[in-house]
Motif scaffolding. Sequence first.
Motif, PDB file in Angstrom:
ATOM      1  N   MET A   1       0.875  -1.049  -0.199  1.00  0.00           N
ATOM      2  CA  MET A   1      -0.112  -0.065  -0.064  1.00  0.00           C
ATOM      3  C   MET A   1       0.795   1.370  -0.120  1.00  0.00           C
ATOM      4  SD  MET A   1      -2.929  -0.782   2.863  1.00  0.00           S
ATOM      5  CE  MET A   1      -3.872   0.607   2.613  1.00  0.00           C
ATOM      6  N   MET A   2       0.356   2.090  -0.680  1.00  0.00           N
ATOM      7  CA  MET A   2       0.934   3.480  -0.780  1.00  0.00           C
ATOM      8  C   MET A   2       0.962   4.296   0.345  1.00  0.00           C
ATOM      9  SD  MET A   2       2.612   4.193  -3.815  1.00  0.00           S
ATOM     10  CE  MET A   2       2.418   6.154  -4.089  1.00  0.00           C
ATOM     11  N   THR A   3       2.044   4.920   0.809  1.00  0.00           N
ATOM     12  CA  THR A   3       1.979   6.047   2.057  1.00  0.00           C
ATOM     13  C   THR A   3       0.913   6.890   1.858  1.00  0.00           C
ATOM     14  OG1 THR A   3       4.062   5.814   2.731  1.00  0.00           O
ATOM     15  CG2 THR A   3       3.200   7.724   3.397  1.00  0.00           C
ATOM     16  N   LYS A   4       0.038   7.362   2.709  1.00  0.00           N
ATOM     17  CA  LYS A   4      -0.869   8.282   2.740  1.00  0.00           C
ATOM     18  C   LYS A   4      -0.914   9.537   3.528  1.00  0.00           C
ATOM     19  CE  LYS A   4      -5.033   5.751   1.482  1.00  0.00           C
ATOM     20  NZ  LYS A   4      -6.433   5.199   1.867  1.00  0.00           N
ATOM     21  N   THR A   5      -0.004   9.441   4.580  1.00  0.00           N
ATOM     22  CA  THR A   5       0.456  10.491   5.442  1.00  0.00           C
ATOM     23  C   THR A   5       1.670  10.444   6.142  1.00  0.00           C
ATOM     24  OG1 THR A   5      -1.808  10.394   6.669  1.00  0.00           O
ATOM     25  CG2 THR A   5      -0.417  11.487   7.663  1.00  0.00           C
ATOM     26  N   ILE A   6       2.326  11.643   5.716  1.00  0.00           N
ATOM     27  CA  ILE A   6       3.938  11.666   6.062  1.00  0.00           C
ATOM     28  C   ILE A   6       4.026  12.545   7.365  1.00  0.00           C
ATOM     29  CG2 ILE A   6       6.279  12.419   5.260  1.00  0.00           C
ATOM     30  CD1 ILE A   6       5.111  11.764   2.500  1.00  0.00           C
ATOM     31  N   ILE A   7       4.688  12.119   8.381  1.00  0.00           N
ATOM     32  CA  ILE A   7       4.633  12.868   9.619  1.00  0.00           C
ATOM     33  C   ILE A   7       6.288  13.344   9.575  1.00  0.00           C
ATOM     34  CG2 ILE A   7       4.732  12.561  12.247  1.00  0.00           C
ATOM     35  CD1 ILE A   7       3.011   9.994  11.631  1.00  0.00           C
ATOM     36  N   PHE A   8       6.265  14.669   9.487  1.00  0.00           N
ATOM     37  CA  PHE A   8       7.907  15.150   9.653  1.00  0.00           C
ATOM     38  C   PHE A   8       7.958  15.741  11.189  1.00  0.00           C
ATOM     39  CE2 PHE A   8       6.977  15.638   4.933  1.00  0.00           C
ATOM     40  CZ  PHE A   8       8.190  15.530   4.443  1.00  0.00           C
ATOM     41  N   ASP A   9       9.140  15.577  11.470  1.00  0.00           N
ATOM     42  CA  ASP A   9      10.037  16.334  12.544  1.00  0.00           C
ATOM     43  C   ASP A   9      10.236  17.845  11.959  1.00  0.00           C
ATOM     44  OD1 ASP A   9      11.468  17.112  14.659  1.00  0.00           O
ATOM     45  OD2 ASP A   9      13.095  16.987  13.208  1.00  0.00           O
ATOM     46  N   TYR A  10      10.373  18.739  12.513  1.00  0.00           N
ATOM     47  CA  TYR A  10      10.590  20.123  12.149  1.00  0.00           C
ATOM     48  C   TYR A  10      11.955  20.810  12.346  1.00  0.00           C
ATOM     49  CZ  TYR A  10       9.536  24.995  11.008  1.00  0.00           C
ATOM     50  OH  TYR A  10       9.423  26.179  10.309  1.00  0.00           O
ATOM     51  N   ASP A  11      12.546  20.789  13.399  1.00  0.00           N
ATOM     52  CA  ASP A  11      13.803  21.247  13.770  1.00  0.00           C
ATOM     53  C   ASP A  11      14.851  20.374  13.489  1.00  0.00           C
ATOM     54  OD1 ASP A  11      12.948  23.747  14.562  1.00  0.00           O
ATOM     55  OD2 ASP A  11      12.508  22.938  16.497  1.00  0.00           O
ATOM     56  N   PRO A 164      -1.271   4.187   5.195  1.00  0.00           N
ATOM     57  CA  PRO A 164      -0.232   3.784   5.857  1.00  0.00           C
ATOM     58  C   PRO A 164       0.560   5.171   6.311  1.00  0.00           C
ATOM     59  CG  PRO A 164      -0.370   2.507   4.032  1.00  0.00           C
ATOM     60  CD  PRO A 164      -1.534   3.324   3.757  1.00  0.00           C
ATOM     61  N   TYR A 165       1.370   5.113   7.067  1.00  0.00           N
ATOM     62  CA  TYR A 165       2.126   6.423   7.766  1.00  0.00           C
ATOM     63  C   TYR A 165       3.729   6.336   7.208  1.00  0.00           C
ATOM     64  CZ  TYR A 165      -1.894   6.662  10.093  1.00  0.00           C
ATOM     65  OH  TYR A 165      -3.253   6.556  10.585  1.00  0.00           O
ATOM     66  N   LEU A 166       4.574   7.431   7.157  1.00  0.00           N
ATOM     67  CA  LEU A 166       5.979   7.511   7.010  1.00  0.00           C
ATOM     68  C   LEU A 166       6.274   8.478   7.844  1.00  0.00           C
ATOM     69  CD1 LEU A 166       8.600   6.936   5.565  1.00  0.00           C
ATOM     70  CD2 LEU A 166       7.777   8.725   3.693  1.00  0.00           C
ATOM     71  N   VAL A 167       7.484   8.225   8.646  1.00  0.00           N
ATOM     72  CA  VAL A 167       8.033   9.303   9.501  1.00  0.00           C
ATOM     73  C   VAL A 167       9.353   9.804   9.035  1.00  0.00           C
ATOM     74  CG1 VAL A 167       8.826   9.731  11.911  1.00  0.00           C
ATOM     75  CG2 VAL A 167       6.637   8.276  11.508  1.00  0.00           C
ATOM     76  N   LYS A 182       4.523   1.931  13.633  1.00  0.00           N
ATOM     77  CA  LYS A 182       4.759   0.722  12.711  1.00  0.00           C
ATOM     78  C   LYS A 182       4.738   1.226  11.374  1.00  0.00           C
ATOM     79  CE  LYS A 182       2.095  -2.854  15.699  1.00  0.00           C
ATOM     80  NZ  LYS A 182       2.186  -1.880  16.657  1.00  0.00           N
ATOM     81  N   SER A 183       5.646   2.341  11.247  1.00  0.00           N
ATOM     82  CA  SER A 183       5.794   2.940   9.893  1.00  0.00           C
ATOM     83  C   SER A 183       7.393   2.790   9.550  1.00  0.00           C
ATOM     84  CB  SER A 183       5.355   4.215   9.840  1.00  0.00           C
ATOM     85  OG  SER A 183       6.149   5.266  10.409  1.00  0.00           O
ATOM     86  N   PRO A 184       7.443   2.961   8.309  1.00  0.00           N
ATOM     87  CA  PRO A 184       9.042   3.137   7.786  1.00  0.00           C
ATOM     88  C   PRO A 184       9.422   4.452   8.322  1.00  0.00           C
ATOM     89  CG  PRO A 184       7.671   2.631   6.009  1.00  0.00           C
ATOM     90  CD  PRO A 184       6.486   2.944   7.017  1.00  0.00           C
ATOM     91  N   ILE A 211      14.754  13.050   0.162  1.00  0.00           N
ATOM     92  CA  ILE A 211      13.523  12.852   0.816  1.00  0.00           C
ATOM     93  C   ILE A 211      12.425  12.446  -0.409  1.00  0.00           C
ATOM     94  CG2 ILE A 211      11.420  13.126   2.222  1.00  0.00           C
ATOM     95  CD1 ILE A 211      13.558  15.040   3.723  1.00  0.00           C
ATOM     96  N   LEU A 212      12.382  13.058  -1.296  1.00  0.00           N
ATOM     97  CA  LEU A 212      11.537  12.939  -2.512  1.00  0.00           C
ATOM     98  C   LEU A 212      11.550  11.884  -2.967  1.00  0.00           C
ATOM     99  CD1 LEU A 212       9.111  14.502  -3.708  1.00  0.00           C
ATOM    100  CD2 LEU A 212      10.592  15.553  -5.311  1.00  0.00           C
ATOM    101  N   GLN A 213      12.871  11.370  -3.488  1.00  0.00           N
ATOM    102  CA  GLN A 213      13.285   9.817  -3.993  1.00  0.00           C
ATOM    103  C   GLN A 213      12.711   8.675  -3.053  1.00  0.00           C
ATOM    104  OE1 GLN A 213      15.518  12.655  -4.810  1.00  0.00           O
ATOM    105  NE2 GLN A 213      14.048  12.543  -6.556  1.00  0.00           N
ATOM    106  N   LEU A 214      12.877   9.105  -1.804  1.00  0.00           N
ATOM    107  CA  LEU A 214      12.783   7.871  -0.887  1.00  0.00           C
ATOM    108  C   LEU A 214      11.443   7.634  -0.511  1.00  0.00           C
ATOM    109  CD1 LEU A 214      15.897   9.031   1.342  1.00  0.00           C
ATOM    110  CD2 LEU A 214      15.815   7.211  -0.091  1.00  0.00           C
ATOM    111  N   VAL A 215      10.505   8.687  -0.719  1.00  0.00           N
ATOM    112  CA  VAL A 215       9.158   8.145  -0.309  1.00  0.00           C
ATOM    113  C   VAL A 215       8.474   7.234  -1.227  1.00  0.00           C
ATOM    114  CG1 VAL A 215       6.737   9.445  -0.336  1.00  0.00           C
ATOM    115  CG2 VAL A 215       8.843  10.649   0.549  1.00  0.00           C
ATOM    116  N   ILE A 216       7.546   6.490  -0.493  1.00  0.00           N
ATOM    117  CA  ILE A 216       7.525   5.351  -1.372  1.00  0.00           C
ATOM    118  C   ILE A 216       5.780   5.466  -1.358  1.00  0.00           C
ATOM    119  CG2 ILE A 216       8.851   3.397  -1.198  1.00  0.00           C
ATOM    120  CD1 ILE A 216       7.549   2.598   1.544  1.00  0.00           C
TER     121      ILE A 216
END
Length: 216
Positions: A1-11, A164-167, A182-184, A211-216
């Motif tokens: 399944m494709m990632t739907k939500t990407i959770i970014f740290d900021y600093d 699915p999520y990605l952090v 439980k995300s990549p 990051i752009l190339q690594l997002v699935i």
Amino acid sequence: MMTKTIIFDYDGTIHNTLGIYEPAFRETYQWLTKQKAAEEREIGSAEIAGWLGLNSKEMWNTFLPELDQSYKEQASRMVGDLMVRQIRKHKAVWYPGAEEMLTALKNRRYHLVILSNCKASYREAHWKEFGMERWFDRFYDCESYGFRPKTEIVQEIIREYAGPYLVVGDRRQDLECARACKSPFIGCLYGYGEKGELNGADHLAEHIEDILQLVI
């Protein structure tokens, strides 16, 4: 399944924080020494950078665990206020390429959210300064959740956004956050993490544009 939500740290992931954090910390530390609450000593930029990613309570407990609690609270407020002042003076900068990377992800229709160990006033100042609503659905700050760890706050994100999520982040806390949902995990080597801190990451980004190339 494709990632739907990407959770970014900021600093250290999007915001190149040391430029406003270091002067705010140094001014506050000078005040503490004048109050005789702390001893004067040389503090290098690398040591200061090592505290980025910790929430303010963790930072002062790490740096000066013996400092009286009232001074910790005053110092924490002072650092926060000084940083917000610098943000309003347009001193805060994102890593080059951040906007382009976020725009590309937004165009791919991902939900983008921020999860940061920061205070609410800091979140609000950045949101306004950078017009962050252009990319992000929401900015979660840890103060609004009683300075709980990211591993707990991420459960709120799971309830509100589809997986699915990605952090994506630069510190061990971000890796732990990914495991908690439980995300990549994409570890950002250009940020403030120390050597070996991102061991176990699913992917590593040497530069923000990676990051752009690594997002699935």
